[in-house]
Motif scaffolding. Structure first.
Motif, PDB file in Angstrom:
ATOM      1  N   GLU A 115       0.786  -1.242   0.000  1.00 55.02           N
ATOM      2  CA  GLU A 115       0.000   0.000   0.000  1.00 55.02           C
ATOM      3  C   GLU A 115       0.815   1.286   0.000  1.00 55.02           C
ATOM      4  OE1 GLU A 115      -3.963  -1.638   2.389  1.00 55.02           O
ATOM      5  OE2 GLU A 115      -2.597  -0.217   3.380  1.00 55.02           O
ATOM      6  N   VAL A 116       2.084   1.234   0.388  1.00 54.57           N
ATOM      7  CA  VAL A 116       2.832   2.484   0.576  1.00 54.57           C
ATOM      8  C   VAL A 116       3.218   3.134  -0.748  1.00 54.57           C
ATOM      9  CG1 VAL A 116       3.738   1.929   2.847  1.00 54.57           C
ATOM     10  CG2 VAL A 116       5.007   1.185   0.821  1.00 54.57           C
ATOM     11  N   LEU A 117       3.182   4.461  -0.747  1.00 52.55           N
ATOM     12  CA  LEU A 117       3.608   5.246  -1.901  1.00 52.55           C
ATOM     13  C   LEU A 117       4.207   6.545  -1.382  1.00 52.55           C
ATOM     14  CD1 LEU A 117       3.601   5.290  -5.046  1.00 52.55           C
ATOM     15  CD2 LEU A 117       1.516   6.677  -4.872  1.00 52.55           C
ATOM     16  N   SER A 118       5.480   6.763  -1.684  1.00 51.33           N
ATOM     17  CA  SER A 118       6.173   7.959  -1.198  1.00 51.33           C
ATOM     18  C   SER A 118       6.141   9.052  -2.255  1.00 51.33           C
ATOM     19  CB  SER A 118       7.620   7.623  -0.824  1.00 51.33           C
ATOM     20  OG  SER A 118       7.650   6.740   0.288  1.00 51.33           O
ATOM     21  N   LEU A 119       5.814  10.261  -1.814  1.00 48.59           N
ATOM     22  CA  LEU A 119       5.666  11.419  -2.688  1.00 48.59           C
ATOM     23  C   LEU A 119       6.924  12.286  -2.636  1.00 48.59           C
ATOM     24  CD1 LEU A 119       2.047  12.462  -1.585  1.00 48.59           C
ATOM     25  CD2 LEU A 119       2.716  10.840  -3.392  1.00 48.59           C
ATOM     26  N   PRO A 120       7.139  13.104  -3.643  1.00 46.03           N
ATOM     27  CA  PRO A 120       8.295  14.011  -3.600  1.00 46.03           C
ATOM     28  C   PRO A 120       8.242  14.902  -2.357  1.00 46.03           C
ATOM     29  CG  PRO A 120       7.329  13.998  -5.799  1.00 46.03           C
ATOM     30  CD  PRO A 120       6.384  13.237  -4.901  1.00 46.03           C
ATOM     31  N   ILE A 121       9.367  15.002  -1.674  1.00 46.28           N
ATOM     32  CA  ILE A 121       9.472  15.935  -0.546  1.00 46.28           C
ATOM     33  C   ILE A 121      10.918  16.368  -0.412  1.00 46.28           C
ATOM     34  CG2 ILE A 121       9.743  14.095   1.198  1.00 46.28           C
ATOM     35  CD1 ILE A 121       8.126  15.974   3.109  1.00 46.28           C
ATOM     36  N   ASN A 122      11.111  17.663  -0.307  1.00 40.17           N
ATOM     37  CA  ASN A 122      12.432  18.250  -0.096  1.00 40.17           C
ATOM     38  C   ASN A 122      12.238  19.698   0.310  1.00 40.17           C
ATOM     39  OD1 ASN A 122      12.641  19.928  -2.737  1.00 40.17           O
ATOM     40  ND2 ASN A 122      12.129  17.854  -3.441  1.00 40.17           N
ATOM     41  N   ALA A 123      13.319  20.369   0.613  1.00 40.28           N
ATOM     42  CA  ALA A 123      13.241  21.738   1.127  1.00 40.28           C
ATOM     43  C   ALA A 123      13.107  22.788   0.027  1.00 40.28           C
ATOM     44  CB  ALA A 123      14.480  22.031   1.964  1.00 40.28           C
ATOM     45  N   PHE A 124      13.036  22.353  -1.214  1.00 42.36           N
ATOM     46  CA  PHE A 124      13.086  23.310  -2.331  1.00 42.36           C
ATOM     47  C   PHE A 124      11.866  23.206  -3.230  1.00 42.36           C
ATOM     48  CE2 PHE A 124      17.256  22.359  -0.774  1.00 42.36           C
ATOM     49  CZ  PHE A 124      17.802  23.622  -0.600  1.00 42.36           C
ATOM     50  N   MET A 125      10.789  22.689  -2.702  1.00 45.29           N
ATOM     51  CA  MET A 125       9.546  22.586  -3.465  1.00 45.29           C
ATOM     52  C   MET A 125       8.758  23.889  -3.350  1.00 45.29           C
ATOM     53  SD  MET A 125       8.362  18.696  -2.529  1.00 45.29           S
ATOM     54  CE  MET A 125       6.999  18.679  -3.678  1.00 45.29           C
ATOM     55  N   ARG A 126       8.158  24.303  -4.454  1.00 42.09           N
ATOM     56  CA  ARG A 126       7.352  25.515  -4.454  1.00 42.09           C
ATOM     57  C   ARG A 126       5.993  25.203  -5.077  1.00 42.09           C
ATOM     58  NH1 ARG A 126      10.848  26.023  -1.455  1.00 42.09           N
ATOM     59  NH2 ARG A 126      12.449  27.636  -1.315  1.00 42.09           N
ATOM     60  N   ASN A 127       5.834  25.540  -6.361  1.00 42.66           N
ATOM     61  CA  ASN A 127       4.551  25.325  -7.036  1.00 42.66           C
ATOM     62  C   ASN A 127       4.229  23.850  -7.240  1.00 42.66           C
ATOM     63  OD1 ASN A 127       4.349  28.096  -7.261  1.00 42.66           O
ATOM     64  ND2 ASN A 127       5.342  28.142  -9.260  1.00 42.66           N
ATOM     65  N   GLU A 128       5.244  22.997  -7.103  1.00 45.70           N
ATOM     66  CA  GLU A 128       5.025  21.569  -7.341  1.00 45.70           C
ATOM     67  C   GLU A 128       3.999  20.969  -6.393  1.00 45.70           C
ATOM     68  OE1 GLU A 128       9.664  21.872  -7.540  1.00 45.70           O
ATOM     69  OE2 GLU A 128       8.019  23.023  -6.666  1.00 45.70           O
ATOM     70  N   ILE A 129       3.952  21.469  -5.153  1.00 48.05           N
ATOM     71  CA  ILE A 129       3.090  20.846  -4.137  1.00 48.05           C
ATOM     72  C   ILE A 129       1.630  20.900  -4.574  1.00 48.05           C
ATOM     73  CG2 ILE A 129       2.507  20.734  -1.692  1.00 48.05           C
ATOM     74  CD1 ILE A 129       4.980  22.482  -1.163  1.00 48.05           C
ATOM     75  N   GLU A 130       1.179  22.073  -5.005  1.00 46.38           N
ATOM     76  CA  GLU A 130      -0.220  22.229  -5.414  1.00 46.38           C
ATOM     77  C   GLU A 130      -0.547  21.308  -6.584  1.00 46.38           C
ATOM     78  OE1 GLU A 130      -3.191  25.706  -7.173  1.00 46.38           O
ATOM     79  OE2 GLU A 130      -1.333  26.273  -6.151  1.00 46.38           O
ATOM     80  N   TYR A 131       0.385  21.181  -7.511  1.00 51.56           N
ATOM     81  CA  TYR A 131       0.184  20.321  -8.684  1.00 51.56           C
ATOM     82  C   TYR A 131       0.073  18.853  -8.275  1.00 51.56           C
ATOM     83  CZ  TYR A 131       1.214  18.198 -13.250  1.00 51.56           C
ATOM     84  OH  TYR A 131       1.167  17.451 -14.401  1.00 51.56           O
ATOM     85  N   ILE A 132       0.949  18.420  -7.389  1.00 54.68           N
ATOM     86  CA  ILE A 132       0.930  17.033  -6.916  1.00 54.68           C
ATOM     87  C   ILE A 132      -0.373  16.734  -6.182  1.00 54.68           C
ATOM     88  CG2 ILE A 132       2.025  15.356  -5.362  1.00 54.68           C
ATOM     89  CD1 ILE A 132       4.689  16.890  -5.940  1.00 54.68           C
ATOM     90  N   VAL A 133      -0.734  17.627  -5.280  1.00 54.07           N
ATOM     91  CA  VAL A 133      -1.933  17.434  -4.460  1.00 54.07           C
ATOM     92  C   VAL A 133      -3.182  17.366  -5.328  1.00 54.07           C
ATOM     93  CG1 VAL A 133      -3.450  18.600  -2.827  1.00 54.07           C
ATOM     94  CG2 VAL A 133      -1.024  18.356  -2.305  1.00 54.07           C
ATOM     95  N   SER A 134      -3.305  18.279  -6.266  1.00 59.93           N
ATOM     96  CA  SER A 134      -4.512  18.302  -7.106  1.00 59.93           C
ATOM     97  C   SER A 134      -4.645  17.036  -7.946  1.00 59.93           C
ATOM     98  CB  SER A 134      -4.527  19.532  -8.011  1.00 59.93           C
ATOM     99  OG  SER A 134      -3.446  19.515  -8.933  1.00 59.93           O
ATOM    100  N   ASN A 135      -3.518  16.537  -8.441  1.00 55.44           N
ATOM    101  CA  ASN A 135      -3.557  15.302  -9.210  1.00 55.44           C
ATOM    102  C   ASN A 135      -3.898  14.094  -8.351  1.00 55.44           C
ATOM    103  OD1 ASN A 135      -2.668  15.369 -12.269  1.00 55.44           O
ATOM    104  ND2 ASN A 135      -1.525  17.017 -11.229  1.00 55.44           N
ATOM    105  N   LEU A 136      -3.378  14.067  -7.131  1.00 59.14           N
ATOM    106  CA  LEU A 136      -3.702  12.970  -6.222  1.00 59.14           C
ATOM    107  C   LEU A 136      -5.180  12.961  -5.851  1.00 59.14           C
ATOM    108  CD1 LEU A 136      -0.640  12.894  -3.809  1.00 59.14           C
ATOM    109  CD2 LEU A 136      -1.625  10.906  -4.938  1.00 59.14           C
ATOM    110  N   ILE A 137      -5.718  14.117  -5.562  1.00 61.75           N
ATOM    111  CA  ILE A 137      -7.134  14.188  -5.202  1.00 61.75           C
ATOM    112  C   ILE A 137      -8.011  13.740  -6.362  1.00 61.75           C
ATOM    113  CG2 ILE A 137      -9.020  15.777  -4.613  1.00 61.75           C
ATOM    114  CD1 ILE A 137      -6.958  17.340  -2.925  1.00 61.75           C
ATOM    115  N   ASP A 138      -7.618  14.086  -7.569  1.00 61.09           N
ATOM    116  CA  ASP A 138      -8.375  13.645  -8.750  1.00 61.09           C
ATOM    117  C   ASP A 138      -8.386  12.124  -8.884  1.00 61.09           C
ATOM    118  OD1 ASP A 138      -8.982  16.227  -9.444  1.00 61.09           O
ATOM    119  OD2 ASP A 138      -7.409  16.414 -10.968  1.00 61.09           O
ATOM    120  N   LEU A 139      -7.318  11.480  -8.391  1.00 62.23           N
ATOM    121  CA  LEU A 139      -7.193  10.041  -8.512  1.00 62.23           C
ATOM    122  C   LEU A 139      -7.794   9.271  -7.338  1.00 62.23           C
ATOM    123  CD1 LEU A 139      -3.518   9.927  -9.834  1.00 62.23           C
ATOM    124  CD2 LEU A 139      -5.551   9.259 -11.130  1.00 62.23           C
ATOM    125  N   ALA A 140      -8.136   9.992  -6.267  1.00 60.83           N
ATOM    126  CA  ALA A 140      -8.603   9.333  -5.048  1.00 60.83           C
ATOM    127  C   ALA A 140      -9.953   8.643  -5.274  1.00 60.83           C
ATOM    128  CB  ALA A 140      -8.712  10.340  -3.922  1.00 60.83           C
TER     129      ALA A 140
END
Length: 363
Positions: free
Chosen positions: A338-363
């Protein structure tokens, strides 16, 4: 959008001048093995963690091996650890012809279930190695009580958790020994392999200092059978350039994790951080029964993900002689599906919103 999982290039550009300056200094001095930067780094690591002694070494795996050598682990000894982690934890035990004994994990933290450890102890048990998986320490309050009761050593595998805390103490300052890894994608990473060992015990410190240089107590005089386990000076210089920024990077990683959690908790099983702990967020790992489908769809959108870990250690071919079987550690086995690791680092900016929106669409 093309997203970088660890953003190492962006980090390099941020610290480029200092990194290049420090590397050039090593090149100019040409002191590549145990140069002054190695000792400067060890002081900085000790200052950061609060541990009395910090020793750098050649990799996270070698830091485990050196720690086990320091407690005089013998063939046939048993070491209790988690089946849900990277193989180096158990591999180092096996390399010394000792036996890894697995204990299932907690569902919510992915760490070893401290309530199941005592039943795994035998007369051959020598140590417990809890893994601070994905950046969060295990329940060392309970684990150390068990270890004291049975006179066992505790080696904290903090390969993923440098900078995390338990009761406001860094997990590098817990257990009899604690280790970390400086693999490039770790929260604090160099540009190759590297690791460190932390302890408050002077005897372990002095022994490991010899063990990492082939057991030498003076040149060509060998007190122990050791290994070539030194951190090279260039890698130390890179870490010296990065460590002044590390506290802020931990803040930024935590910020990214908080956005993920607030956005995704209605749709996925999200990481649980115990109230007495902080995580360095080496990984942000969700759980979903539809893991493989979601991973593929995210890939199509330019979003990289990772599976840590698709097969628990007790079901790996190299451990078939231990005679574990499917069903022995159900929480670890379910997590691997079941585990799935998402991108995470100290230099993320606009990527977070893009990742989240795509994940919610797939939920």
């Amino acid at each position: 959008m093309d997203i970088d999982f660890a953003n190492l290039q962006r980090q390099y550009q941020e610290y480029k001048d200092d990194i290049n300056f420090r590397i050039q200094k090593v090149l100019n001095n040409s002191n590549y093995i145990l140069g002054s930067e190695v000792y400067d780094l060890e002081k900085a690591l000790g200052d950061f963690t609060g541990a009395k002694y910090a020793l750098s070494c050649s990799s996270g795996t070698d830091s485990l091996l050196l720690s086990m050598l320091s407690i005089d682990l013998k063939p046939g000894d048993e070491v209790i650890t988690s089946p849900f982690t990277f193989i180096s934890t158990a591999e180092a035990i096996s390399r010394l012809n000792a036996k890894p004994v697995f204990v299932d994990i907690e569902k919510d933290t992915f760490n070893i279930d401290s309530n199941k450890i005592e039943s795994a102890i035998t007369s051959k048990t020598k140590a417990i190695i809890p893994v601070s998986l994905f950046g969060q320490p295990a329940d060392l309050n309970v684990i150390e009580l068990i270890a004291n009761k049975y006179n066992l050593k505790v080696i904290v595998d903090g390969a993923q958790s440098f900078g995390s805390t338990l009761n406001k103490i860094t997990d590098s300052n817990l257990g009899d020994l604690s280790i970390t890894s400086f693999f490039p994608a770790k929260p604090l990473g160099c540009y190759g392999d590297g690791g460190a060992i932390f302890t408050n015990n002077v005897d372990y410190f002095e022994k490991i200092k010899m063990l990492r240089v082939h057991g030498q107590n003076q040149k060509y005089r060998h007190k122990y059978i050791g290994i070539g386990g030194r951190l090279d000076t260039i890698q130390a210089s890179i870490l010296l350039a990065k460590i002044p920024f590390f506290d802020q990077e931990l803040v930024e990683r935590s910020y990214v994790a908080e956005i993920y959690s607030k956005s995704l908790y209605k749709y996925f099983s999200i990481p649980v951080i115990s109230s007495d702990r902080t995580s360095s967020w080496a990984q942000y790992t969700i759980r979903t029964e539809n893991r493989d489908h979601i991973k593929q769809k995210l890939k199509e959108k330019g979003i990289p993900t990772a599976i840590y870990y698709p097969t628990p250690l007790h079901l790996q071919e190299c451990y078939k002689d231990l005679r574990y079987k499917i069903g022995d550690f159900p929480e670890a086995e379910l997590a691997s599906k079941e585990v799935l690791s998402l991108p995470i680092n100290a230099f993320m900016r606009n990527e977070i919103e893009y990742i989240v929106s795509n994940l919610i669409d797939l939920a």
